[in-house]
Design an enzyme around this catalytic site. Structure first.
Site: not given
Length: 320
Positions: A51, A106, A136, A175, A205, A233-235, A278
């Site tokens: 992303h 991943c 995901e 993750t 992760c 992007s979730s993270n 990302s």
């Protein structure tokens, strides 16, 4: 000191470490690059490989063609599946069409897939903690028959969830979630269902955890916090939340330096900076330069975890 430097207001910039690319993202990008190198352009990619628009645009320039679904791909060209993972139906369809495909999922996402399948094989009802619609989550739920995996997104949902058999439950997680939010949900589930089966090792992760910890460590000192990353992007979104929880007075997610709103800097003397997993490092460098063009910026890099994790490329790409 030059007159120009003297005219700039002082600003402390706290640079969170680690930040940016994780091993899974780096591997996925290398898979596309290596496939183009070996097989020529075009190489098709189902969904965004990661992303980030800048990454996607660079790969497009090299010869990658991004599509939404497999039926948009010709059968005589390689196709790559994104780092987020795909439902089992996708590689099955590729095999039926006799396509050559490369799975860039991943390895840490693949680990979650294996866990979910193991729980199903052993007869447990499965909870997935994650965000509905995220690629995901779609991929993880698609490892098993429809309806087998139950999605829980919030603590409130965890409090009212009613399983078929409270003594025969298991959970896995997306993750890239907020460590704190997930801990709350897991705590509720463990309190309600003491026999619930947990992952052998934390599903969130290492890169997600490390980046959130790095932001926590500097955000209390920040009037403003900027996270480079995509809204998809979730993270990256979680890093903004972590910064606000950690004490930053304001926090924003931006694609790159061109998206800075300089009004955010009014009355600000300290700025925190990080990037989602990302986001390439050059976007951070561009952001620091943009800030330095306007302010007399003192950049202070935090002493975070030094990441050494790497993931191997598929053998077919390395044995040529």
């Amino acid at each position: 000191m030059s007159n120009l430097a003297a005219s700039k207001s002082p600003l402390k910039v706290y640079l969170a470490t680690p930040r940016g690319f994780c091993a899974g993202v780096d591997r996925a990008i290398q898979i596309v690059e290596r496939a183009i190198e070996l097989y020529g352009a075009p190489v098709y990619v189902r969904h965004e490989i990661v992303h980030n628009k800048h990454v996607v645009d660079r790969l497009k320039a090299l010869g990658a063609v991004f599509v939404k679904e497999l039926d948009q791909c010709p059968t005589d060209r390689p196709v790559v599946f994104s780092a987020h993972g795909v439902p089992k139906s996708v590689p099955a369809a590729a095999q039926n069409r006799q396509m050559f495909f490369l799975d860039a999922t991943c390895p840490l996402v693949s680990k979650v897939h294996v866990e979910a399948e193991r729980h199903h094989r052993e007869g447990r009802e499965i909870i997935l903690i994650g965000h509905a619609g995220h690629p995901e989550v779609v991929g993880t739920m698609g490892q098993l028959p429809e309806g087998v995996v139950r999605l829980i997104e919030t603590a409130d949902e965890a409090r009212v969830f009613e399983p078929a058999d409270p003594k025969n439950l298991a959970f896995v997680t997306q993750t890239t979630l907020s460590v704190d939010d997930t801990s709350e949900i897991v705590g509720i589930l463990k309190s309600r269902f003491p026999n619930i089966s947990m992952p052998y090792k934390e599903d969130i992760c290492y890169a997600t955890t490390n980046r959130q910890d790095a932001v926590k460590n500097v955000s209390a000192d920040c009037d403003l916090f900027l996270v480079i990353g995509s809204k998809a992007s979730s993270n990256s979104q979680r890093l903004v939340e972590v910064a606000l929880r950690g004490g930053a007075k304001a926090a924003h997610l931006i694609d790159d330096a061109s998206h800075i709103d300089w009004s955010w800097f009014e009355g600000v003397s300290t700025v925190g900076v990080s990037a989602g997993a990302s986001a390439p490092e050059n976007l951070i460098s561009d952001l620091i330069k943009a800030i330095g063009d306007v302010y007399d910026a003192e950049v202070i890099e935090s002493n975070g975890v030094q990441e050494t994790v790497t993931f191997k490329l598929p053998r077919v790409l390395t044995e040529v």
